[in-house]
Each structure stands twice: as structure tokens, then as C-alpha cells.
Motif scaffolding. Sequence first.
Motif: not given
Length: 257
Positions: A4-8, A10-16, A234-242
Motif C-alpha cells: 500500500x505504501x509503495x502504491x501510494x 507511485x500514484x500520489x500527485x506531488x508538487x513541482x 527508500x528505492x521507490x521514493x528515490x525513483x519517484x522524486x528523481x
Amino acid sequence: MHKNAIRFIESTTIDDFGQLDAVPESSLEAPVSLDLDKLPAGVVSGNTLIDFSATAQEARSGVSLALAFANLAATAATRREDGADEDDWFAAYKSNLIQLGFAVSQSALTTSRFRKRNLAVHKAIIPFLTIALGGAAIGPVILALLQNLEKQDPEQPWITLFDRKTRVFSVREMFFAAVSSDASETRIRHVAARLKVTENDTNVLFFKITDTSAEFESATTTISVNNSLLAVLEPPLRDRLQARALDIIRTAPITPM
């Protein structure tokens, strides 16, 4: 919870990451390389000044990425809501951390009034912030920075950036996090500091209180996360922000060479 956390993530809109501002050539300096796997004891992540002095190196990257992600997701969410204010933003920020799997306590609120005049804000808030953090032994990097701030150049890029990021709304706010860890868990003592003053000065950390009084409000929140979960996030957070950063670089308007 992991899925659930990884899905969150990957799918949540984040600011620019905020508006891209032009920087005069005269102020450009050689960039300092920041290794996420070897973060120093003090870093700015999103709008938060983080003290990692009591944190194992392995936990630093995950915490900094999680706080940055929660910040960007909260900013994106509140920008879509009419009438959203700083309290809505902070509620969304904590909710995002909970969805990542962090345990977040209720915030303890304190209001204090400045009694001294002609006092720089960064000096005035030290005793209040020390109490909010839980004592002088917690967050020593944060407190040392504030104590020595008058020696710094207020035009230095990182101070200017931190000042701009602390003003998501029209309220002057600062966010601090003292992080500690052991073999199984990482704990964050998070303080949201809000200043109420009548002077119209855009710089939070350097203006002085002269003929007016000011109130200092702080919300102290205890946040914790299991180290095994942090390692998974950490890996999905790093991938999403990058990926988001690369999207901005690709789409940002630039002046032709």
C-alpha cells in the motif's frame, strides 16, 4: 502495508519543487555534490531542516526522501483545494507520512510571546525551540546553526532557499526535525514553528523584532518508523522524486543559447 505504501508513492500527485527562478551569473558557484548514501549531520529536505547527528547513516537517506515526498504531496493536495491554509497543509503532511507507514503522534501545541525587543528572530526562538525539541541535547546541529546564524551571509543560496520553502502560505513557518535511530527503529522529533508578527518582512530568519511584540507557536510531533520498512520505501521514493525532477528539467522553458 508495504504494498500500500509503495502504491501510494507511485500514484500520489506531488508538487513541482516550486517555481524555477533565474539566478544571476555572478551568484553562481560550483555545485556541491550530495551523496544520498552519505548524508551529513545536517541537511535541508523540502521545507525541513534535519539534524541527523544521532542517526545511523543507513537511515538518513530514507528519512530525508520520505519527508521531502510528504512535503511535495501535501503542497500539491492543498493547491488543488480552495481555501486551504497552513493547517490543512500540515494535516496533509502528517497524513502522507502515516500512509507511508510512519507512526505519527498527536501534535503538542505551545504558544509563547517574545518579551525582548530589538532581538533577531533566530536568537529569540532558541529557548522556545530547545524546549519544543525536548532539550539542548536533542537537535544540537539545529541549535548550533541558529546560534551562529549571524555569522552567515544571508544571501547564501541554501539559506535563501530554506527561507523561501518555509513560506508555503503567507504565514512565516519553519520546520525542524531531530532524528535518532537504533537497530530497529528511527524516531523523529518534528517541530513546526510559526511566527506571528506585525512587521512586513519577507525573511523569516533574519528580521528583528523592534517596537512590536511577536508570538511563537510550535507544534511538536513524535514520528517513528521501523528501519526495515524504511529500507523498503527508500528505492521507490528515490525513483519517484528523481523521475519528477527529470520531468521538470525536460519541460522547463529555457532561453535559447
